[in-house]
Enzyme design. Structure first.
Site, PDB file in Angstrom:
ATOM      1  N   ASN A 150      17.319  71.984  29.782  1.00 35.81           N
ATOM      2  CA  ASN A 150      18.747  72.281  29.665  1.00 35.81           C
ATOM      3  C   ASN A 150      19.095  73.001  28.363  1.00 35.81           C
ATOM      4  OD1 ASN A 150      17.858  69.432  29.249  1.00 35.81           O
ATOM      5  ND2 ASN A 150      19.785  69.297  28.124  1.00 35.81           N
ATOM      6  N   GLY A 199      25.723  68.646  41.317  1.00 36.80           N
ATOM      7  CA  GLY A 199      26.711  69.618  41.780  1.00 36.80           C
ATOM      8  C   GLY A 199      27.349  70.455  40.687  1.00 36.80           C
ATOM      9  N   CYS A 324      25.092  64.283  17.267  1.00 35.43           N
ATOM     10  CA  CYS A 324      25.611  63.444  16.198  1.00 35.43           C
ATOM     11  C   CYS A 324      24.894  62.091  16.244  1.00 35.43           C
ATOM     12  CB  CYS A 324      27.114  63.266  16.360  1.00 35.43           C
ATOM     13  SG  CYS A 324      27.856  62.606  14.891  1.00 35.43           S
TER      14      CYS A 324
END
Ligand code: PLP
Length: 392
Positions: A150, A199, A324
């Site tokens: 990703n 989706g 973070c």
């Protein structure tokens, strides 16, 4: 103000055609697909069509598709379901660069007594397949490796990995959340046992996904309840979202060539332009083995969050490669696993395009980002120190 959205690996715009297809299933065709009456029956028919559309996109049989609520659920169901199907096996093999949907689950399972091997990647984000082969033991229940990363878009050779896993007698799960709809996938031509998709990464709404389970694969349901999804996932189906996912898959099939050509050309122009205009800018991940829409770039000696903030003021939406952790910004686990140097890991930005981006979007980014980087570097003590050490 102009808005340029290049954060499509985070989530995508619902395609207006998808939305139109879903609309009747809220207030008009709201029956339960499990009901015996005609009102439910017509909804069941629509769910059946959506299952076929999803199956067609990935070259599967409709009976191999189980609708879920998201990619995270699909990943959890695949790994958890396999472990429960093979109680005598307690080992999982995965990689250091998986999404938290897999890695955090594996950490949790480790605390419950399972053992986990996380395979490293090299500086281009690629795996060593011999290392993967050696990691699988007779006690390995499941190997879980993503199709495409990703953050960097790097593509793993999952079809080859599936062969290795099968030879070794384990089950192979592939998180294909970022790959489905962007590159061709044909489950009839590979030996992957389970595959996750989501989706909202392919212009369907958020909150719907699917798990492909190859015929004959042992599976224990993760959601236990009613008989929905052929006893593989209890719970009344989220009908409008499923209809949307089906339509999005049909459209993804129609747009696949565009993804490989127009979107890729825009990504390449964006990337080449930024690398040419900005000194000390580097590409993260393998140049060739990656998704056509993704570019992860590091701008050395500055912080990604600062870049994001100034980009956001210009209406540009992208992501940084930082997370973070306890109040401080740390480079993401993916960039750390790849050994991206400290100077660049903090200033990394992920651009992820979609078919809704235009050539003007690319022009706009190429105009706005170089001055943002210069401005931040003028304020950066690290950039100044680097200048001085270059002079000395
Ligand atoms: N796997 C990968 C590779 C992802 O990129 C994501 C989402 O970013 C997920 C899993 C989780 O999907 P979802 O947001 O549908 O739960």
């Amino acid at each position: 103000m102009k808005t340029v959205y290049v954060d499509n690996n985070a989530t995508t715009r619902v395609d207006p055609e998808v939305f139109r297809e879903m609309e009747p299933y809220f207030c008009d065709l709201y029956g339960n697909p499990s009901s015996m009456h005609k009102f439910g029956g017509q909804v069941a028919g629509a769910v059946k069509r959506a299952r076929q559309q999803v199956a067609t996109l990935i070259g599967a049989d409709p009976s191999e598709i189980v609708f879920t609520s998201c990619g995270t659920e699909s990943d959890n169901a695949a790994i958890w379901g396999t472990l429960h199907s093979y109680p005598q096996k307690h080992h999982i093999v995965t990689t250091r660069v998986e999404h938290p949907a897999v890695l955090t689950l594996c950490n949790h399972l480790m605390k419950q007594g399972y053992s986990v091997t996380e395979l490293p990647v090299n500086h281009e984000g690629l795996l060593d397949l011999d290392q993967l082969r050696d990691a699988i033991t007779p006690y390995t229940a499941v190997v879980s490796v993503m199709w495409a990363n990703n953050e960097t878009g790097v593509i793993f050779p999952v079809e080859e990995i599936a062969e290795i896993v099968q030879e070794k007698g384990s089950v192979f799960h592939c998180d294909a959340v970022q790959a489905v709809g962007k590159i061709p996938i044909n489950m009839r031509k590979n030996r992957i046992d389970m595959l996750s998709l989501s989706g909202h990464k392919l212009h369907a709404p958020k909150g719907v996904g699917a798990l492909y389970i190859r015929k004959g694969t042992r599976f224990t349901p993760f959601f236990i309840g009613g008989h929905q999804e052929h006893n593989r996932r209890g719970g009344t189906e989220s009908v409008p979202s499923i209809i949307g996912l089906g339509k999005a898959c049909e459209l993804a099939m129609d747009h696949m060539d565009e993804e490989k050509t127009r979107v890729k050309a825009q990504r390449d122009r964006l990337e080449a332009g930024l690398l040419a205009k900005i000194p000390n800018a580097l590409l993260n991940g393998h140049r060739e083995h990656r998704l056509p829409n993704t570019s992860s770039l590091s701008f050395e000696y500055i912080e990604g969050e600062g870049i994001l903030l100034l980009m956001s003021r210009e209406g540009i939406a992208a992501s940084s490669g930082s997370a973070c952790t306890s109040g401080s910004l740390e480079p993401s686990h993916v960039l750390r696993a790849m050994g991206v140097p400290f100077t660049g890991a903090h200033g990394s930005i992920r651009f992820s395009l979609s078919r809704f981006n235009t050539d003007e979007d690319v022009d706009y980014i190429l105009e706005k980002i170089p001055p943002i980087i210069s401005r931040l570097r003028e304020l950066s003590p690290f950039w100044k120190r680097r200048d001085r050490s270059a002079v000395l």
